[in-house]
Scaffold this motif. Structure first.
Motif, PDB file in Angstrom:
ATOM      1  N   ASP A  89     -42.430  66.162  33.154  1.00 28.82           N
ATOM      2  CA  ASP A  89     -44.145  65.063  32.908  1.00 28.82           C
ATOM      3  C   ASP A  89     -44.019  64.428  33.960  1.00 28.82           C
ATOM      4  N   THR A  90     -43.425  63.868  34.927  1.00 32.46           N
ATOM      5  CA  THR A  90     -43.826  63.036  36.475  1.00 32.46           C
ATOM      6  C   THR A  90     -43.084  63.010  37.012  1.00 32.46           C
ATOM      7  N   SER A  91     -43.124  62.625  38.408  1.00 32.19           N
ATOM      8  CA  SER A  91     -42.957  63.387  39.994  1.00 32.19           C
ATOM      9  C   SER A  91     -41.511  63.191  40.174  1.00 32.19           C
ATOM     10  N   PHE A  92     -40.868  63.728  40.889  1.00 29.81           N
ATOM     11  CA  PHE A  92     -39.768  63.542  41.278  1.00 29.81           C
ATOM     12  C   PHE A  92     -39.576  63.555  42.643  1.00 29.81           C
ATOM     13  N   GLN A  93     -38.688  63.432  43.598  1.00 29.06           N
ATOM     14  CA  GLN A  93     -38.796  63.063  45.386  1.00 29.06           C
ATOM     15  C   GLN A  93     -37.608  64.318  45.577  1.00 29.06           C
ATOM     16  N   ILE A  94     -37.656  64.213  46.596  1.00 33.45           N
ATOM     17  CA  ILE A  94     -36.865  65.919  47.561  1.00 33.45           C
ATOM     18  C   ILE A  94     -36.765  64.726  49.305  1.00 33.45           C
ATOM     19  N   ARG A  95     -35.717  65.070  49.734  1.00 35.69           N
ATOM     20  CA  ARG A  95     -35.559  63.738  50.446  1.00 35.69           C
ATOM     21  C   ARG A  95     -34.518  64.273  51.230  1.00 35.69           C
ATOM     22  N   TYR A  96     -33.773  63.710  52.778  1.00 30.76           N
ATOM     23  CA  TYR A  96     -32.899  64.165  54.060  1.00 30.76           C
ATOM     24  C   TYR A  96     -31.683  63.624  53.785  1.00 30.76           C
ATOM     25  N   TYR A  97     -30.755  63.600  53.577  1.00 36.69           N
ATOM     26  CA  TYR A  97     -29.087  62.997  53.406  1.00 36.69           C
ATOM     27  C   TYR A  97     -29.495  62.142  54.650  1.00 36.69           C
ATOM     28  N   THR A  98     -29.038  60.773  55.113  1.00 40.17           N
ATOM     29  CA  THR A  98     -29.370  59.809  56.064  1.00 40.17           C
ATOM     30  C   THR A  98     -28.075  59.346  56.891  1.00 40.17           C
ATOM     31  N   VAL A  99     -27.794  59.774  57.485  1.00 33.54           N
ATOM     32  CA  VAL A  99     -26.321  59.856  58.609  1.00 33.54           C
ATOM     33  C   VAL A  99     -26.717  58.603  59.476  1.00 33.54           C
ATOM     34  N   ILE A 100     -25.419  57.437  58.904  1.00 32.63           N
ATOM     35  CA  ILE A 100     -24.913  56.440  60.235  1.00 32.63           C
ATOM     36  C   ILE A 100     -24.238  56.795  60.699  1.00 32.63           C
ATOM     37  N   TRP A 101     -24.674  57.368  62.274  1.00 29.68           N
ATOM     38  CA  TRP A 101     -23.266  57.384  63.160  1.00 29.68           C
ATOM     39  C   TRP A 101     -23.010  56.385  63.934  1.00 29.68           C
ATOM     40  N   LYS A 102     -21.741  55.909  64.134  1.00 31.11           N
ATOM     41  CA  LYS A 102     -20.907  54.599  64.737  1.00 31.11           C
ATOM     42  C   LYS A 102     -20.450  55.104  65.353  1.00 31.11           C
ATOM     43  N   VAL A 103     -20.797  55.026  66.956  1.00 35.79           N
ATOM     44  CA  VAL A 103     -19.717  56.337  68.527  1.00 35.79           C
ATOM     45  C   VAL A 103     -19.163  54.791  69.090  1.00 35.79           C
ATOM     46  N   ILE A 104     -17.993  55.103  69.148  1.00 36.29           N
ATOM     47  CA  ILE A 104     -17.304  53.292  69.485  1.00 36.29           C
ATOM     48  C   ILE A 104     -16.878  53.613  70.441  1.00 36.29           C
ATOM     49  N   ASP A 105     -15.752  52.671  71.095  1.00 38.96           N
ATOM     50  CA  ASP A 105     -14.815  52.591  72.186  1.00 38.96           C
ATOM     51  C   ASP A 105     -13.061  53.130  71.241  1.00 38.96           C
ATOM     52  N   GLY A 106     -12.762  54.254  71.644  1.00 35.75           N
ATOM     53  CA  GLY A 106     -11.460  54.483  71.105  1.00 35.75           C
ATOM     54  C   GLY A 106     -10.529  53.507  70.990  1.00 35.75           C
ATOM     55  N   THR A 107     -10.895  52.576  71.977  1.00 32.60           N
ATOM     56  CA  THR A 107      -9.645  51.391  71.964  1.00 32.60           C
ATOM     57  C   THR A 107      -9.966  50.230  72.264  1.00 32.60           C
ATOM     58  N   THR A 108     -11.317  49.838  72.843  1.00 33.67           N
ATOM     59  CA  THR A 108     -11.817  48.386  72.341  1.00 33.67           C
ATOM     60  C   THR A 108     -12.554  48.208  70.986  1.00 33.67           C
ATOM     61  N   LEU A 109     -12.802  50.009  70.467  1.00 32.00           N
ATOM     62  CA  LEU A 109     -13.710  50.019  68.661  1.00 32.00           C
ATOM     63  C   LEU A 109     -15.588  49.524  68.889  1.00 32.00           C
ATOM     64  N   ASN A 110     -15.680  49.069  69.759  1.00 27.56           N
ATOM     65  CA  ASN A 110     -16.613  48.410  70.298  1.00 27.56           C
ATOM     66  C   ASN A 110     -17.668  49.890  70.817  1.00 27.56           C
ATOM     67  N   ASP A 111     -18.971  49.129  69.658  1.00 24.95           N
ATOM     68  CA  ASP A 111     -19.980  50.438  69.827  1.00 24.95           C
ATOM     69  C   ASP A 111     -20.832  50.996  71.469  1.00 24.95           C
ATOM     70  N   LEU A 112     -21.146  51.712  71.524  1.00 23.76           N
ATOM     71  CA  LEU A 112     -20.995  52.277  72.888  1.00 23.76           C
ATOM     72  C   LEU A 112     -22.616  52.588  73.310  1.00 23.76           C
ATOM     73  N   ASP A 113     -22.850  52.105  74.209  1.00 22.80           N
ATOM     74  CA  ASP A 113     -24.294  52.637  74.450  1.00 22.80           C
ATOM     75  C   ASP A 113     -24.681  53.544  75.351  1.00 22.80           C
ATOM     76  N   LYS A 114     -26.239  53.980  75.719  1.00 23.85           N
ATOM     77  CA  LYS A 114     -26.119  55.129  76.928  1.00 23.85           C
ATOM     78  C   LYS A 114     -25.205  57.062  76.412  1.00 23.85           C
ATOM     79  N   LEU A 115     -25.670  56.794  75.563  1.00 26.12           N
ATOM     80  CA  LEU A 115     -25.235  58.179  74.450  1.00 26.12           C
ATOM     81  C   LEU A 115     -26.245  59.356  74.062  1.00 26.12           C
ATOM     82  N   SER A 116     -25.942  60.836  74.708  1.00 27.99           N
ATOM     83  CA  SER A 116     -26.731  61.793  74.331  1.00 27.99           C
ATOM     84  C   SER A 116     -25.966  61.713  73.120  1.00 27.99           C
ATOM     85  N   VAL A 117     -26.096  62.814  72.649  1.00 25.31           N
ATOM     86  CA  VAL A 117     -25.873  63.869  71.426  1.00 25.31           C
ATOM     87  C   VAL A 117     -26.654  65.240  71.035  1.00 25.31           C
ATOM     88  N   LEU A 118     -26.066  66.382  70.781  1.00 28.51           N
ATOM     89  CA  LEU A 118     -26.583  67.396  70.491  1.00 28.51           C
ATOM     90  C   LEU A 118     -25.957  67.988  69.543  1.00 28.51           C
TER      91      LEU A 118
END
Length: 396
Positions: free
Chosen positions: A261-290
């Motif tokens: 009767d009317t439209s519906f939506q198709i979309r992707y899942y959204t993931v927020i990657w929180k990449v942190i130092d395992g000791t300090t639990l601080n967020d990291l920079d200068k990251l690469s991902v594959l």
């Protein structure tokens, strides 16, 4: 003297008429031999006496012989099983009784025809239209109607029209959110004896005019005896992100269909990657991902947001002076209420200089039929400049 007037032109019927009446016995021959008249003809009778006084009748309509003209259903029209429809026709000429026999068949010869009415039909004197109501039978395919007046045997017939199953889309019917590539149950209901349908989708980009085939000849439960029967189907939703879509179920033979009767939506899942130092639990920079989805990137800072179609993925995070962190076989399989989802990745520090890593993005653009590839080399989250060459292998 007597005259008839058609389109303002006066033509003689008879002269020297006495008395107060006249039998126009050759009316048919007179009018049908007049090359200026087309039927049905709206005419006026005019009387002139010897003193020149003129009197005109009210305008009335003359038909050429007895005819039955069926205009509902029209040729090519689709009527659906179990619906009530009005059969409408006009009858002109000598019909001493308004008794009609109405029959239908699946062939123009009316072999094996079925009588659906025998008697007086409702009549509207203003429009001069006869009407009967007919509940459309479960006789899917081409159909023809014949109407016969019992007083003179005059027959009127339709051209071919169609009887199709009555289809109703239940899900998706508008307002839903589906995730791309996720097997999702859709549902429709049918009244009528058919066991095959075709499934389609269309997007707002084409104003819902361009329907893409999902699958043809899909098994569908027939709805016999005017009972609505449901069918479920697992649809692997199209790989469209942010698309506004409608769904269609169609019976190919007759073209009977229903859409959302009317439209519906198709979309992707959204993931927020929180990449942190395992000791300090601080967020990291200068990251690469594959990522096995085809996503690669460098010089990232946590948190990092990325969208995925439904699937199972392996994601590897890199950073200088940290051990590589591999997240294996994680799955996008959560509901709309839980989206976006945060995935936490802890990385452990290392004093070892990381090796260079070749990364690449690849994406298929279905609309342009292009396969887009970007590749680079990184070390410790930074892109290395001025590579001499890149070799890309495409394999099955």
């Amino acid at each position: 003297a007597l005259y008839y007037v058609y389109n303002g032109v006066e033509k003689e019927i008879a002269t020297g008429v006495s008395g107060l009446s006249y039998d126009w016995n050759d009316l048919t021959n007179t009018l049908e031999s007049d090359p200026d008249i087309s039927f049905p003809a709206d005419v006026v009778i005019r009387i002139k006496d010897q003193s020149g006084i003129i009197a005109d009748s009210d305008e009335f309509r003359i038909y050429a012989g007895a005819t039955i003209n069926i205009f509902s259903p029209a040729t090519g029209q689709l009527w659906k099983v179990s619906d009530w429809e009005s059969i409408e026709w006009t009858a002109t000429g000598d019909m001493s009784a308004d008794i009609f026999v109405v029959e239908y068949a699946d062939n123009a010869s009316f072999t094996g025809s079925t009588e659906i009415h025998n008697g007086i039909a409702a009549y509207d004197s203003d429009s001069r239209v006869y009407t009967i109501d007919w509940q459309i039978p479960d006789d899917i395919g081409p159909a023809y109607l014949r109407i016969t007046n019992t007083s003179n045997g005059v027959i009127g017939e339709t051209g071919e029209f169609l009887i199709g199953p009555k289809i109703r889309v239940v899900t998706p019917n508008g307002g839903e959110t589906f995730f791309a590539l996720r097997p999702t149950q859709v549902e429709w209901r049918v009244i009528g004896n058919t066991d095959r349908v075709n499934l389609y989708y269309s997007t707002i980009d084409s104003q819902f005019l361009d329907w893409k085939l999902i699958e043809a000849d899909v098994l569908s439960n027939p709805g016999l005896n005017f009972n609505e029967q449901f069918t479920y189907y697992n649809w692997t939703v199209e790989n469209l992100n942010g698309a506004t879509v409608r769904f269609k179920v169609e019976h190919e033979e007759t073209g009977s269909f229903d859409t959302s009767d009317t439209s519906f939506q198709i979309r992707y899942y959204t993931v927020i990657w929180k990449v942190i130092d395992g000791t300090t639990l601080n967020d990291l920079d200068k990251l690469s991902v594959l990522d096995s989805s085809g996503w690669s990137a460098a010089d990232l800072t946590s948190p990092v947001t990325h969208s995925y179609p439904y699937g199972t993925y392996t994601t590897t995070w890199f950073r200088e002076t940290y051990y590589d962190r591999v997240i294996q076989f994680w799955e996008t399989d959560w509901g709309v209420a839980d989206d976006p989802k945060t995935i936490e990745v802890q990385m452990l520090a290392s004093q070892v200089e990381p090796d260079p890593t070749v990364l690449g993005n690849f994406e298929y653009n279905a609309a342009g039929e292009e396969f887009l590839i970007t590749t680079w080399m990184e070390r410790g989250g930074a892109i290395l400049s001025a590579p001499t060459s890149a070799t890309i292998y495409i394999y099955n």
